[in-house]
Design an enzyme around this catalytic site. Structure first.
Site, mmCIF file in Angstrom:
data_model
loop_
_atom_site.group_PDB
_atom_site.id
_atom_site.type_symbol
_atom_site.label_atom_id
_atom_site.label_comp_id
_atom_site.label_asym_id
_atom_site.label_seq_id
_atom_site.Cartn_x
_atom_site.Cartn_y
_atom_site.Cartn_z
ATOM 1 N N GLY A 145 1.020 -1.588 -0.072
ATOM 2 C CA GLY A 145 -0.223 -0.308 0.105
ATOM 3 C C GLY A 145 0.541 1.281 -0.489
ATOM 4 N N CYS A 160 -1.434 -5.623 9.680
ATOM 5 C CA CYS A 160 -2.556 -4.733 9.070
ATOM 6 C C CYS A 160 -2.941 -5.508 8.055
ATOM 7 C CB CYS A 160 -0.972 -3.986 8.014
ATOM 8 S SG CYS A 160 -0.768 -2.358 8.229
ATOM 9 N N CYS A 184 16.851 6.466 25.653
ATOM 10 C CA CYS A 184 15.710 5.649 24.330
ATOM 11 C C CYS A 184 17.002 4.751 24.372
ATOM 12 C CB CYS A 184 16.555 5.766 23.224
ATOM 13 S SG CYS A 184 16.209 5.229 21.687
#
Ligand SMILES: [Zn+2]
Length: 360
Positions: free
Chosen positions: A132, A279, A336
């Site tokens: 997509g 998805c 992080c």
């Protein structure tokens, strides 16, 4: 002996002159026009004049000397001798007439121009996924003349893809997606070299696959792939243009390694599976990836050409229902686990659903 005034009149009678307006029209209508600047030299910069064999350059050097250039030499033997002796040279690169025509509308934009177009032709962009997001991104990047487009995908074209994956069509159902993508892109622009990777991107191959690319467009639809790509792109220092879609909402941002935040700064760990349907399970409006993938293509070109403000440290959120674009600031996370100052050395390894970085 003729006076200067007579000499000038004689000279003018032998040449063609245009006024400034004609010159401007001539330059804009003739992209390969050469402009030769022979204003009074500002300094005594040395000038080396060359031609093919050294004869024309001898005359040119004399004329330049008469015009006031104090340090002019003519290279005896010319370019032919230079080349025969094996000295270094390179032809100035220009666009071919076909390319001038194809990229005309880019040449009219100062931020691109011929130099930018040549840069795009030299650029290498890797797309994760020919689905997509990858479809519109690949189509626009190919149309824009990005010279090398790599595509990683290990799926085959299914009819259910055609609702949004516009690289493919009914004739390609059952074909490898990378092969279908290559056909579409090559038909669109023969300048583009499409490199296909019909593989599952994993810890064993990701560093080799992404090596040498200038930008990566992430169209991955699962968390382990995104974290794997994040960690590998930090190691290689390659910017990643991230995109994601869900129902009517899309997001895009640019992860510039060690400069802006990374994917782990944004999302230290994936949401629990029940809150993040893959998805394959989630519905999406078919046009939505067209918008987000196109935004990714824009960002990739901005990163390559260095104009505008790429979405580094900013997350763009698009909502198709109320047609709104909002941007949110994303900062680097000092804690992080991948790019923070105290994070250890990054180790590339397969990730499970927790996607936590591996440590030595
Ligand atoms: Zn980070």
């Amino acid at each position: 002996m003729a006076t200067f005034r007579e000499l000038l009149a004689q000279t003018k009678s032998r040449i063609r002159e245009v006024d400034t307006e004609q010159a401007e029209a001539f330059i804009s209508a003739t992209p390969n026009a050469v402009l030769l600047d022979v204003r009074e030299p500002d300094d005594d910069a040395p000038v080396v004049v060359y031609c093919a064999g050294g004869t024309r350059s001898a005359f040119a050097a004399e004329t330049l000397a008469q015009l006031g250039y104090t340090d002019v030499v003519s290279m005896a033997g010319g370019f032919n001798k230079w080349k025969n002796e094996g000295r270094a040279w390179k032809a100035p690169r220009t666009l071919t007439p076909d390319q001038r025509n194809r990229y005309q509308r880019h040449l009219l934009v100062n931020e691109v121009g011929e130099e930018g177009q040549l840069k795009l032709l030299d650029a290498k962009v890797l797309l994760l996924g020919a689905g997509g997001l990858g479809s519109p991104a690949a189509l626009y990047l190919a149309a824009a003349g990005v010279g090398t487009i790599g595509i990683v995908d290990m799926d085959v074209v299914d009819e259910s893809n055609l609702q949004r994956q516009i690289l493919h069509n009914l004739d390609r159902v059952g074909e490898r997606k990378v092969d279908s993508a290559k056909k579409t892109l090559t038909q669109l622009n023969p300048d583009v070299n499409v490199v296909t990777y019909d593989v599952r991107l994993g810890a064993d191959n990701i560093l080799d696959v992404i090596d040498g690319y200038d930008v990566i467009i992430d169209g991955a639809d699962n968390f382990p792939s995104r974290y794997l790509l994040n960690d590998a792109s930090l190691i290689k220092g390659i910017p990643v243009v991230h995109g994601s879609i869900f129902r009517f909402e899309g997001q895009a941002t640019v992860f510039k390694p060690w400069d802006g935040p990374c994917y782990r700064c944004l999302l230290p760990e994936p949401p629990p599976a029940e809150l993040a349907p893959s998805c394959a399970e989630a519905g999406v409006l078919g046009v939505l990836p067209g918008i987000v993938g196109s935004i990714q293509a824009v960002e990739a070109i901005k990163v390559i050409l260095g104009f505008g403000e790429p979405l580094v440290g900013r997350l763009l959120a698009y909502d198709a229902l109320d047609q709104s674009f909002r941007t949110f600031k994303v900062l680097r996370d000092p804690d992080c686990p991948a790019c923070g100052p105290n994070a250890g050395e990054i180790v590339i390894a397969e990730y499970d659903e927790h996607c936590m970085p591996h440590r030595h």
